[in-house]
Design a protein around this motif. Structure first.
Motif, PDB file in Angstrom:
ATOM      1  N   ALA A  37       0.811  -1.230   0.012  1.00 11.07           N
ATOM      2  CA  ALA A  37       0.101   0.056   0.104  1.00 11.07           C
ATOM      3  C   ALA A  37       0.987   1.314   0.057  1.00 11.07           C
ATOM      4  O   ALA A  37       0.690   2.259  -0.790  1.00 11.07           O
ATOM      5  N   GLN A  38       2.051   1.297   0.778  1.00 10.93           N
ATOM      6  CA  GLN A  38       2.899   2.503   0.759  1.00 10.93           C
ATOM      7  C   GLN A  38       3.494   2.783  -0.623  1.00 10.93           C
ATOM      8  O   GLN A  38       3.473   3.953  -0.970  1.00 10.93           O
ATOM      9  N   LYS A  39       3.684   1.474  -1.323  1.00  9.39           N
ATOM     10  CA  LYS A  39       4.467   1.792  -2.694  1.00  9.39           C
ATOM     11  C   LYS A  39       3.300   2.229  -3.602  1.00  9.39           C
ATOM     12  O   LYS A  39       3.662   2.737  -4.434  1.00  9.39           O
ATOM     13  N   LEU A  40       2.124   1.731  -3.604  1.00 13.26           N
ATOM     14  CA  LEU A  40       0.907   2.064  -4.353  1.00 13.26           C
ATOM     15  C   LEU A  40       0.695   3.530  -4.304  1.00 13.26           C
ATOM     16  O   LEU A  40       0.547   4.158  -5.355  1.00 13.26           O
ATOM     17  N   GLN A  41       0.772   4.059  -2.878  1.00  7.38           N
ATOM     18  CA  GLN A  41       0.638   5.558  -3.014  1.00  7.38           C
ATOM     19  C   GLN A  41       1.487   6.303  -3.671  1.00  7.38           C
ATOM     20  O   GLN A  41       1.159   7.317  -3.987  1.00  7.38           O
ATOM     21  N   LYS A  42       2.866   5.697  -3.873  1.00  6.44           N
ATOM     22  CA  LYS A  42       3.676   6.658  -4.570  1.00  6.44           C
ATOM     23  C   LYS A  42       4.009   6.103  -5.998  1.00  6.44           C
ATOM     24  O   LYS A  42       4.515   6.880  -6.536  1.00  6.44           O
ATOM     25  N   LYS A  44       2.891   6.213  -9.946  1.00 12.04           N
ATOM     26  CA  LYS A  44       1.761   7.186 -10.693  1.00 12.04           C
ATOM     27  C   LYS A  44       0.686   6.100 -11.120  1.00 12.04           C
ATOM     28  O   LYS A  44       0.863   5.005 -11.780  1.00 12.04           O
ATOM     29  N   ALA A  45      -0.477   6.722 -11.243  1.00 14.23           N
ATOM     30  CA  ALA A  45      -1.827   5.836 -11.529  1.00 14.23           C
ATOM     31  C   ALA A  45      -1.933   5.847 -13.273  1.00 14.23           C
ATOM     32  O   ALA A  45      -1.501   7.067 -13.930  1.00 14.23           O
ATOM     33  N   LYS A  46      -2.313   5.090 -13.753  1.00 15.63           N
ATOM     34  CA  LYS A  46      -2.662   4.902 -15.159  1.00 15.63           C
ATOM     35  C   LYS A  46      -3.624   3.780 -15.440  1.00 15.63           C
ATOM     36  O   LYS A  46      -3.860   2.896 -14.587  1.00 15.63           O
ATOM     37  N   ILE A  47      -4.529   4.059 -16.663  1.00 18.01           N
ATOM     38  CA  ILE A  47      -5.505   3.091 -17.143  1.00 18.01           C
ATOM     39  C   ILE A  47      -4.515   1.735 -17.536  1.00 18.01           C
ATOM     40  O   ILE A  47      -3.581   2.015 -18.313  1.00 18.01           O
ATOM     41  N   ARG A  67      -8.003   8.456  -6.764  1.00 16.14           N
ATOM     42  CA  ARG A  67      -8.427   7.121  -6.339  1.00 16.14           C
ATOM     43  C   ARG A  67      -7.572   6.054  -6.178  1.00 16.14           C
ATOM     44  O   ARG A  67      -7.873   5.536  -4.957  1.00 16.14           O
ATOM     45  N   GLN A  68      -6.334   6.100  -6.652  1.00 15.16           N
ATOM     46  CA  GLN A  68      -5.541   5.037  -6.183  1.00 15.16           C
ATOM     47  C   GLN A  68      -4.783   5.713  -4.899  1.00 15.16           C
ATOM     48  O   GLN A  68      -4.726   4.642  -4.185  1.00 15.16           O
ATOM     49  N   GLU A  69      -4.556   6.688  -4.680  1.00 20.31           N
ATOM     50  CA  GLU A  69      -4.125   6.990  -3.475  1.00 20.31           C
ATOM     51  C   GLU A  69      -5.045   6.787  -2.165  1.00 20.31           C
ATOM     52  O   GLU A  69      -4.591   6.419  -1.169  1.00 20.31           O
ATOM     53  N   THR A  70      -6.433   6.876  -2.480  1.00 19.60           N
ATOM     54  CA  THR A  70      -7.338   6.699  -1.347  1.00 19.60           C
ATOM     55  C   THR A  70      -7.541   5.348  -1.052  1.00 19.60           C
ATOM     56  O   THR A  70      -7.384   4.546   0.005  1.00 19.60           O
ATOM     57  N   ALA A  72      -4.767   3.245  -1.580  1.00 22.17           N
ATOM     58  CA  ALA A  72      -3.607   2.806  -0.716  1.00 22.17           C
ATOM     59  C   ALA A  72      -3.768   3.286   0.559  1.00 22.17           C
ATOM     60  O   ALA A  72      -3.112   2.518   1.558  1.00 22.17           O
ATOM     61  N   LEU A  73      -4.480   4.441   0.875  1.00 19.45           N
ATOM     62  CA  LEU A  73      -4.635   5.079   2.405  1.00 19.45           C
ATOM     63  C   LEU A  73      -5.594   3.699   2.824  1.00 19.45           C
ATOM     64  O   LEU A  73      -5.351   3.407   4.175  1.00 19.45           O
ATOM     65  N   PHE A  74      -6.428   3.230   2.441  1.00 22.75           N
ATOM     66  CA  PHE A  74      -7.543   2.434   3.081  1.00 22.75           C
ATOM     67  C   PHE A  74      -6.686   0.944   3.390  1.00 22.75           C
ATOM     68  O   PHE A  74      -6.750   0.422   4.135  1.00 22.75           O
ATOM     69  N   LEU A  75      -5.774   0.620   2.121  1.00 25.57           N
ATOM     70  CA  LEU A  75      -4.981  -0.540   2.507  1.00 25.57           C
ATOM     71  C   LEU A  75      -4.068  -0.522   3.645  1.00 25.57           C
ATOM     72  O   LEU A  75      -3.910  -1.566   4.300  1.00 25.57           O
ATOM     73  N   GLN A  76      -3.568   0.688   3.773  1.00 26.74           N
ATOM     74  CA  GLN A  76      -2.614   1.003   4.733  1.00 26.74           C
ATOM     75  C   GLN A  76      -3.367   0.909   6.414  1.00 26.74           C
ATOM     76  O   GLN A  76      -3.026   0.085   7.085  1.00 26.74           O
ATOM     77  N   ALA A  77      -4.740   1.566   6.213  1.00 17.60           N
ATOM     78  CA  ALA A  77      -5.365   1.283   7.532  1.00 17.60           C
ATOM     79  C   ALA A  77      -5.842   0.124   7.800  1.00 17.60           C
ATOM     80  O   ALA A  77      -5.814  -0.228   8.984  1.00 17.60           O
ATOM     81  N   GLN A  78      -6.310  -0.982   6.949  1.00 14.13           N
ATOM     82  CA  GLN A  78      -6.363  -2.474   7.130  1.00 14.13           C
ATOM     83  C   GLN A  78      -5.220  -2.997   7.818  1.00 14.13           C
ATOM     84  O   GLN A  78      -5.310  -3.594   8.720  1.00 14.13           O
TER      85      GLN A  78
END
Length: 115
Positions: A37-42, A44-47, A67-70, A72-78
């Motif tokens: 999740a921490q890596k996902l947050q950093k 770049k999002a793409k289709i 949306r991707q950062e959100t 990532a934050l949710f996965l970190q919370a879990q």
């Protein structure tokens, strides 16, 4: 669509390992989820579709990075919740719900963290 090694359901897989008495496996899965999740947050999002015309066919504007950062934050919370870090998990969930008040999984998890 790309296959992800981790998703919102990974949390429940780790909880299942805990219920089966496999605490080490569960803890490792929570730590791996957090790292992902921490890596996902950093990242770049793409289709990630092979359909080259897809961006022109989309009906609604959507901020993919937001949306991707959100997510990532949710996965970190879990992951934080699974690792027993309640205050950090609650802080992350609060951020997710501020970003997306309709995030059903975050709302459910938020309610589960309340006494």
């Amino acid at each position: 669509m790309s296959v992800r090694a981790f998703s919102e359901m990974t949390y429940y897989s780790a909880l299942s390992w805990e219920k089966l008495g496999q605490r080490a496996k569960a803890k490792k899965l929570f730590r791996d989820l957090l790292a992902f999740a921490q890596k996902l947050q950093k990242t770049k999002a793409k289709i990630d579709y092979f359909a080259t015309s897809l961006p022109m066919m989309l009906l609604f504007d959507d901020d993919l990075q937001f949306r991707q950062e959100t997510t990532a934050l949710f996965l970190q919370a879990q992951a934080q919740l699974g690792l027993g870090r309640l205050a950090k998990a609650q802080s992350l969930l609060k951020t997710v719900l501020q970003r997306d008040p309709n995030h059903a999984l975050a709302a459910d998890l938020w309610n589960d963290t309340k006494p």
